[in-house]
Design an enzyme around this catalytic site. Structure first.
Site, PDB file in Angstrom:
ATOM      1  N   SER A 158       0.863  -1.172   0.000  1.00  0.00           N
ATOM      2  CA  SER A 158       0.000   0.000   0.000  1.00  0.00           C
ATOM      3  C   SER A 158       0.900   1.223   0.000  1.00  0.00           C
ATOM      4  CB  SER A 158      -0.943  -0.037   1.206  1.00  0.00           C
ATOM      5  OG  SER A 158      -1.824   1.063   1.206  1.00  0.00           O
ATOM      6  N   LYS A 201      -5.578   3.299  -3.061  1.00  0.00           N
ATOM      7  CA  LYS A 201      -4.947   2.701  -1.883  1.00  0.00           C
ATOM      8  C   LYS A 201      -5.899   2.668  -0.695  1.00  0.00           C
ATOM      9  CE  LYS A 201      -0.946   1.761  -3.727  1.00  0.00           C
ATOM     10  NZ  LYS A 201      -0.533   0.337  -3.945  1.00  0.00           N
TER      11      LYS A 201
END
Length: 291
Positions: free
Chosen positions: A140, A158
């Site tokens: 991420s 994300k």
């Protein structure tokens, strides 16, 4: 998953050797991660859209896998065999203010960063469920926890990924499957050297471009990210979120300490009517930008 016996200063030690499938392994973080797992003695299955880009990489298998193409994912996962650890790394970014973000262009990073990660996870989960174990590590970003001007589309992909993974941990944890989000700050992988940018005619948001990106001292290397990923794969306990690098840890700590009723913007002041009224953005001026 197999075991080997290593000689250490304290005597023989049993070490787990895992089969690790890595997406987006042709360059940057993915390539460094493949090399790091290989250096630690794991079985590495490196994948990329074009497997020729994996030449020279120390890997047991080099397979074609495009996270946006379901027809390429299933054959790659089948050819890989038993997968103990998935490193979901493929990603893409562009710059644009929200008003200037073309929906069609937004669809591509969403397909790669979020839906692509979901596709690959869904392909490896049945095998992990059958064996009652497995780890899924998703690359991420601190942008999965904050939003920055001109990076809303990337952050949205994300943020969505973080929601999927947090739910996955709740759902699959009782089945013996673990998952985590690796959250680096800015990485000097070259990914930001030639980023596409979209603007409106006359660019009413040009002032945002005067706020530079992260300083070199705030960036970490792909090798540092790779070491953090491999450490997570080998850790006895796997936390849900793992910041990677000092800057990422500072930004996320500042975010946690800030109120949720106003924007949080590391290092950037924004002029707004709310700011004039004393309820503007929270500024973390001691930490820099990131992606």
């Amino acid at each position: 998953m197999v075991w080997r016996s290593n000689l250490t200063s304290s005597g023989p030690q049993e070490v787990v050797i895992a089969s690790v499938l890595i997406t987006g392994a042709s360059k940057g973080i993915g390539r460094a991660t493949a090399a790091e797992f290989a250096r630690r003695g794991h079985r590495v299955i490196a994948t990329a859209r074009d497997p020729r880009a994996l030449a020279g990489l120390p890997a047991d298998q080099r397979l074609a896998l495009d996270v946006t193409d379901p027809d390429s994912i299933a054959p790659a996962v089948q050819e890989a065999g038993e997968i103990d650890v998935l490193v979901s790394n493929a990603g893409e970014i562009f710059y644009a203010a929200v008003e200037a973000t073309p929906p069609g262009a937004f669809a591509r990073p969403l397909d790669i960063n979020t839906i692509g990660a979901l596709r690959v996870a869904q392909a490896v989960l049945p095998g992990m469920r059958a064996r009652g174990r497995g780890r899924l590590l998703f690359v991420s970003s601190v942008s999965g926890r904050i939003a920055r001007p001109r990076q809303a589309a990337y952050a949205a992909t994300k943020w969505a990924l973080e929601a999927l993974v947090e739910a996955l941990v709740i759902e699959a944890g009782p089945l013996g499957i673990e998952a985590a989000l690796l959250e680096p700050g800015a990485v000097n992988s070259g990914a930001l050297d030639h980023v596409t940018a979209y603007t409106l005619p006359g660019d009413p948001y040009a002032h945002l471009r005067t706020h530079g990106g992260p300083r070199a001292s705030q960036m970490i290397t792909p090798e540092q990210v790779a070491a953090g990923i491999a450490d997570a794969a080998e850790a006895p306990q796997l936390p849900l979120r793992i910041p990677l690098g000092r800057t990422a840890s500072q930004i996320l700590a500042a975010r946690r300490a800030s109120p949720d009723d106003r924007p949080f913007i590391p290092g950037i002041a924004v002029r707004s009517s709310a700011a004039r009224g004393g309820r503007g953005a929270v500024i973390a001026s001691d930490v820099g930008g990131t992606v």
